[in-house]
Design a protein around this motif. Structure first.
Motif, PDB file in Angstrom:
ATOM      1  N   ARG A 194      -4.553   1.283   8.886  1.00  0.00           N
ATOM      2  CA  ARG A 194      -5.872   1.512   8.278  1.00  0.00           C
ATOM      3  C   ARG A 194      -6.973   1.433   9.321  1.00  0.00           C
TER       4      ARG A 194
ATOM      5  N   GLN B  88      -9.464   4.558  10.473  1.00  0.00           N
ATOM      6  CA  GLN B  88     -10.924   4.456  10.444  1.00  0.00           C
ATOM      7  C   GLN B  88     -11.524   4.874  11.785  1.00  0.00           C
TER       8      GLN B  88
ATOM      9  N   GLY C 257       0.770  -1.236   0.000  1.00  0.00           N
ATOM     10  CA  GLY C 257       0.000   0.000   0.000  1.00  0.00           C
ATOM     11  C   GLY C 257       0.798   1.281   0.000  1.00  0.00           C
TER      12      GLY C 257
ATOM     13  N   SER D 184      -8.841   8.220   6.330  1.00  0.00           N
ATOM     14  CA  SER D 184      -8.593   7.121   5.398  1.00  0.00           C
ATOM     15  C   SER D 184      -7.095   6.960   5.252  1.00  0.00           C
ATOM     16  N   LEU D 185      -6.659   5.742   4.919  1.00  0.00           N
ATOM     17  CA  LEU D 185      -5.231   5.452   4.762  1.00  0.00           C
ATOM     18  C   LEU D 185      -5.044   4.583   3.524  1.00  0.00           C
TER      19      LEU D 185
ATOM     20  N   GLU E 113      -1.905  -2.560   7.745  1.00  0.00           N
ATOM     21  CA  GLU E 113      -3.262  -3.004   8.055  1.00  0.00           C
ATOM     22  C   GLU E 113      -3.743  -2.409   9.376  1.00  0.00           C
TER      23      GLU E 113
END
Length: 235
Positions: A225, A229, A19, A234-235, A222
């Protein structure tokens, strides 16, 4: 540090899959000891360019001289002014005149005002594409390499329009602390993170102790993220 082309391309694939959006590699490495690895210089920049062609990731690398800025122009997307050069005013002016986006790291003992004035040197030359980077400041504490000042995130958000990212790798100097500081930075409102990743940190030519292995990096993203949230980001 960019050690060779094969490792650079391998790590580019790995972080892209997890990501990452920007790939940083050190081509010019200002080190405390003159006997430490100093970087591949222009050769390293071209390895970064190859990684961009392969992955589509934007690229960033530190520059340590006006000549290095010229070498980077048209080859990489963002130039980094490191902590040791935060008040190298001629280098800041040259970075401003280059028109290349600049990542400006906070000096090891710099106040916030000194840091922001360094950014002004770049912007005064017509280059408003400046990103600030907090990488820890020098204090009396010995448990970490530097003391990560996360309070600068809301301060920078209040005082400027500039984005700010956090470098937990250089701040702590210890891979075991990188995840916690990364998650805290996301919660604090940071716009990004610089995280060092290496396939074999034990064999790294520089900063192996602070580098995450690929699986740990993927896990951190992960968790990041999830934290984003929770705080409505947002990531």
């Amino acid at each position: 540090a960019i050690e060779n082309e094969a490792l650079m391309l391998e790590m580019a694939d790995v972080v892209k899959q997890s990501g990452a959006q920007i790939l940083r590699g050190g081509a010019y490495k200002p080190r405390t000891s003159p006997y430490s690895f100093q970087g591949l210089e222009e050769e390293g920049l071209h390895y970064l360019a190859e990684a961009k062609k392969r992955t589509g990731l934007c690229t960033i690398s530190e520059v340590t001289s006006i000549a290095a800025i010229q070498a980077a122009k048209g080859v990489i997307d963002i130039i980094q002014i490191g902590a040791r050069n935060m008040q190298n005013f001629e280098l800041l002016k040259a970075a401003g005149k280059s028109g290349i986006p600049v990542l400006l790291k906070r000096g090891m003992s710099a106040t916030i005002d000194e840091w922001l004035n360094a950014a002004e040197y770049i912007m005064a030359e017509g280059n408003e594409n400046v990103i600030l980077c907090e990488r820890g400041i020098r204090t009396f504490e010995k448990y970490t390499r530097n003391t990560l000042d996360l309070s600068v995130v809301p301060i920078i958000k209040e005082r400027t329009h500039l984005p700010i990212i956090i470098d937990p790798s250089h701040a702590t100097g210890d891979w075991k602390l990188v995840e916690a500081m990364s998650l805290a930075a996301i919660a604090a409102g940071a716009d990004g993170l610089i995280i060092e990743v290496h396939a074999c940190p034990e064999c790294a030519w520089s900063d192996g102790a602070q580098s995450l292995k690929p699986a740990k990096f993927a896990s951190l993203i992960e968790k990041g993220r999830a934290i984003a949230q929770v705080v409505g980001r947002s990531l």
